[in-house]
Write a protein that holds these residues in place. Structure first.
Motif, PDB file in Angstrom:
ATOM      1  N   VAL A   1      21.067  62.286   0.632  1.00  0.00           N
ATOM      2  CA  VAL A   1      20.948  62.887   1.955  1.00  0.00           C
ATOM      3  C   VAL A   1      19.470  63.185   2.180  1.00  0.00           C
ATOM      4  O   VAL A   1      18.852  63.929   1.412  1.00  0.00           O
ATOM      5  CB  VAL A   1      21.796  64.162   2.095  1.00  0.00           C
ATOM      6  CG1 VAL A   1      21.537  64.823   3.450  1.00  0.00           C
ATOM      7  CG2 VAL A   1      23.280  63.835   1.940  1.00  0.00           C
ATOM      8  N   LEU A   2      18.909  62.600   3.231  1.00  0.00           N
ATOM      9  CA  LEU A   2      17.482  62.713   3.519  1.00  0.00           C
ATOM     10  C   LEU A   2      17.255  63.504   4.797  1.00  0.00           C
ATOM     11  O   LEU A   2      18.052  63.426   5.740  1.00  0.00           O
ATOM     12  CB  LEU A   2      16.855  61.328   3.668  1.00  0.00           C
ATOM     13  CG  LEU A   2      17.038  60.359   2.495  1.00  0.00           C
ATOM     14  CD1 LEU A   2      16.423  59.000   2.834  1.00  0.00           C
ATOM     15  CD2 LEU A   2      16.422  60.919   1.215  1.00  0.00           C
ATOM     16  N   SER A   3      16.160  64.241   4.822  1.00  0.00           N
ATOM     17  CA  SER A   3      15.742  64.923   6.043  1.00  0.00           C
ATOM     18  C   SER A   3      14.913  63.962   6.893  1.00  0.00           C
ATOM     19  O   SER A   3      14.361  62.985   6.395  1.00  0.00           O
ATOM     20  CB  SER A   3      14.916  66.166   5.712  1.00  0.00           C
ATOM     21  OG  SER A   3      15.695  67.109   4.998  1.00  0.00           O
ATOM     22  N   SER A   4      14.813  64.278   8.163  1.00  0.00           N
ATOM     23  CA  SER A   4      14.014  63.475   9.085  1.00  0.00           C
ATOM     24  C   SER A   4      12.971  64.349   9.760  1.00  0.00           C
ATOM     25  O   SER A   4      13.035  65.588   9.693  1.00  0.00           O
ATOM     26  CB  SER A   4      14.911  62.842  10.153  1.00  0.00           C
ATOM     27  OG  SER A   4      15.436  63.842  11.017  1.00  0.00           O
TER      28      SER A   4
ATOM     29  N   THR B   1      19.654  65.537   9.379  1.00  0.00           N
ATOM     30  CA  THR B   1      19.844  64.997   8.035  1.00  0.00           C
ATOM     31  C   THR B   1      20.640  63.698   8.109  1.00  0.00           C
ATOM     32  O   THR B   1      21.502  63.517   8.975  1.00  0.00           O
ATOM     33  CB  THR B   1      20.581  65.996   7.145  1.00  0.00           C
ATOM     34  OG1 THR B   1      21.820  66.362   7.756  1.00  0.00           O
ATOM     35  CG2 THR B   1      19.734  67.229   6.906  1.00  0.00           C
TER      36      THR B   1
ATOM     37  N   GLU C   1      22.778  60.863   5.729  1.00  0.00           N
ATOM     38  CA  GLU C   1      23.378  60.394   4.484  1.00  0.00           C
ATOM     39  C   GLU C   1      23.166  58.890   4.383  1.00  0.00           C
ATOM     40  O   GLU C   1      23.425  58.152   5.343  1.00  0.00           O
ATOM     41  CB  GLU C   1      24.872  60.700   4.440  1.00  0.00           C
ATOM     42  CG  GLU C   1      25.529  60.254   3.129  1.00  0.00           C
ATOM     43  CD  GLU C   1      27.035  60.450   3.113  1.00  0.00           C
ATOM     44  OE1 GLU C   1      27.633  60.275   2.032  1.00  0.00           O
ATOM     45  OE2 GLU C   1      27.615  60.762   4.178  1.00  0.00           O
TER      46      GLU C   1
ATOM     47  N   ALA D   1      26.442  65.336   6.141  1.00  0.00           N
ATOM     48  CA  ALA D   1      25.137  65.319   6.801  1.00  0.00           C
ATOM     49  C   ALA D   1      25.353  65.151   8.301  1.00  0.00           C
ATOM     50  O   ALA D   1      26.480  64.945   8.770  1.00  0.00           O
ATOM     51  CB  ALA D   1      24.278  64.177   6.248  1.00  0.00           C
ATOM     52  N   ASP D   2      24.264  65.245   9.052  1.00  0.00           N
ATOM     53  CA  ASP D   2      24.375  65.115  10.505  1.00  0.00           C
ATOM     54  C   ASP D   2      24.827  63.726  10.929  1.00  0.00           C
ATOM     55  O   ASP D   2      25.461  63.567  11.967  1.00  0.00           O
ATOM     56  CB  ASP D   2      23.030  65.443  11.166  1.00  0.00           C
ATOM     57  CG  ASP D   2      22.650  66.902  10.999  1.00  0.00           C
ATOM     58  OD1 ASP D   2      23.552  67.771  11.089  1.00  0.00           O
ATOM     59  OD2 ASP D   2      21.457  67.182  10.771  1.00  0.00           O
TER      60      ASP D   2
END
Length: 458
Positions: free
Chosen positions: A293-296, A301, A303, A392-393
């Motif tokens: 899961v990465l942030s932007s 977020t 996945e 995640a979002d």
């Protein structure tokens, strides 16, 4: 310096006649009995791409006669310039409805050869364009499109993120633009987490390349281009056949850079912002993984469902950055984003997405005028469900194989705040055509510049 495929004057250029099929009999009747006899003996019917080298009574070349068929293919003349030997030529006869500017673009298209790695270099045939203004226009288009094709055709060994940044730096120096490059771990500090994640496993560090040009009081024009200089697919590795052409996965950035060059060379009254997220999607100890899961940059977020859906990740951060210096009057991104776009529309028609009917209509009109085929695709919002994630979002890839180009565009839309946004999902490539082997091609570039020229009154 004029493009090497054009020249302002020449003492004895070889004349060239462009003949549509509908006018072939009138053309034959207008010439000498000898010329008509030779052309008839050759079976000349002015079919598209048909070429006859017409000799004079002594056997020396008198003129080139070239068929343009129904005269509906804007780049038909590319087959002519691709077929001609080194020399200087002029158009003596052209159909009334031919646009001389488009003929010059087509000539430059066929005259282009990628010869960087060939021991024998190519000397293109040259077309005489005596009018100074017309020569400048033809040269601007040729230089931009040849730059685009050179960038895409160059193997990844010589087109790393660092080298791509150098190409933009050269452009900035030529036109007096400002340049900022953020690279490596500085991307984390500067809040480009998705760009960093995609490129951190590669030997050449990822970077965000930003060029700014023009009067700050003019309308803001933002260009973004996907700059994945090579795409292995990451840990979701591509098979060899699908990986073979992935040097061209920076084709979106090549289009954005070429469009920026056109904007600056024609001095459009805009405040230009070009953002290129450049990275190699490589496999290594630092590679991002399926399930991460990465942030932007926007704070959403993501996945990771598939590491081969990396282009939309780097574009997400870049699109947000392109909007941060004030709402752009127009936001345009180019990307070689999905194979689904090719399945839907084939290799030649470039799909584009926009929420704005006005912008879509302008693109359709410009594409028709330029002979640069493009087709509006739907931002079908019910498909957002395919991108939903329980942790995640959103996910970076849809839950099924259908509608892949649409869901990719919908992913990007989450990072866009303006209605005046255009997303191009281009191939940046052409199968063997017009007498040339397969290689890089501009798609949607001339149509999009036509919109800009009309919008900003160039």
């Amino acid at each position: 310096m004029p493009s090497s495929c054009f020249v302002a004057d020449h003492s004895a250029p070889t004349p060239v006649d462009l003949v549509p099929a509908s006018a072939v009999e009138a053309y034959l009747e207008a010439h000498s009995e000898y010329a008509a006899t030779v052309l008839r003996s050759e079976g000349f019917a002015a079919k598209a791409g048909e070429l006859v080298r017409l000799p004079d009574m002594t056997g020396n070349l008198s003129r080139i006669v070239f068929g343009v068929g129904d005269n509906k293919d804007a780049l038909c003349v590319a087959k002519l310039s691709a077929s001609l030997k080194e020399g200087v030529y002029r158009f003596d006869y052209i159909p009334e409805d031919c646009d001389p500017q488009m003929l010059a673009v087509a000539w430059a298209d066929g005259a282009y050869k990628f010869d960087r790695y060939l021991s024998k270099k190519h000397t293109p045939p040259q077309l005489v364009i005596a009018d100074e203004a017309a020569l400048e226009i033809a040269t601007n288009f040729a230089d931009a499109i040849h730059l685009l094709r050179d960038l895409v055709n160059t193997p990844a060994q010589d087109m790393t993120p660092e080298i791509l940044a150098g190409q933009v730096a050269d452009l900035a120096e030529e036109f007096g633009a400002d340049l900022t490059v953020t690279a490596g771990d500085d991307l984390v500090e500067a809040n480009f987490p998705l760009v960093h994640a995609v490129g951190r496993a590669a030997a050449d560090a990822p970077r965000v390349i930003e060029l700014s040009w023009g009067n700050a009081d003019h309308p803001k024009l933002a260009l973004v281009g996907k700059g994945i200089t090579y795409d292995t697919g990451g840990l979701d590795i591509k098979t060899g056949g699908y990986m073979r052409l992935m040097k061209k996965d920076m084709g979106g950035s090549a289009h954005a850079i070429a469009l920026a060059r056109l904007v600056m060379s024609f001095k459009l009254p805009v405040r230009l912002k070009l953002v290129v997220p450049a990275a190699e999607n490589a496999i290594g100890a630092g590679a991002f993984r399926p399930g991460d899961v990465l942030s932007s940059r926007k704070g959403l977020t993501v996945e990771i469902d598939n590491t081969d859906a990396e282009g939309r990740l780097v574009l997400a951060d870049a699109l947000v950055r392109a909007q941060e210096e004030g709402d752009p009057d127009l936001l345009i991104d180019f990307a070689t984003l999905t194979g689904a776009a090719r399945v839907a529309l084939g290799p030649e028609v470039a799909p584009f997405y926009t929420p704005s009917d006005d912008v879509a209509n302008a693109i359709a009109a410009a594409a028709e005028k330029a002979g640069d085929p493009a087709w509006r695709m739907p931002l079908w919002e019910p498909y957002y469900e395919m991108l939903s994630s329980p942790i995640a979002d959103m996910k970076n890839s849809a839950s099924g194989p259908m509608g892949g180009s649409i869901t990719a565009a919908l992913f990007l839309k989450k990072f866009v705040e303006t209605e005046n946004w255009v997303h191009w999902d281009v191939w940046a490539w052409r199968n063997a055509k017009y007498g040339n082997s397969e290689g890089a091609a501009a798609q949607g570039l001339r149509a999009m510049f036509g919109v800009l020229s009309a919008r900003y009154k160039a």
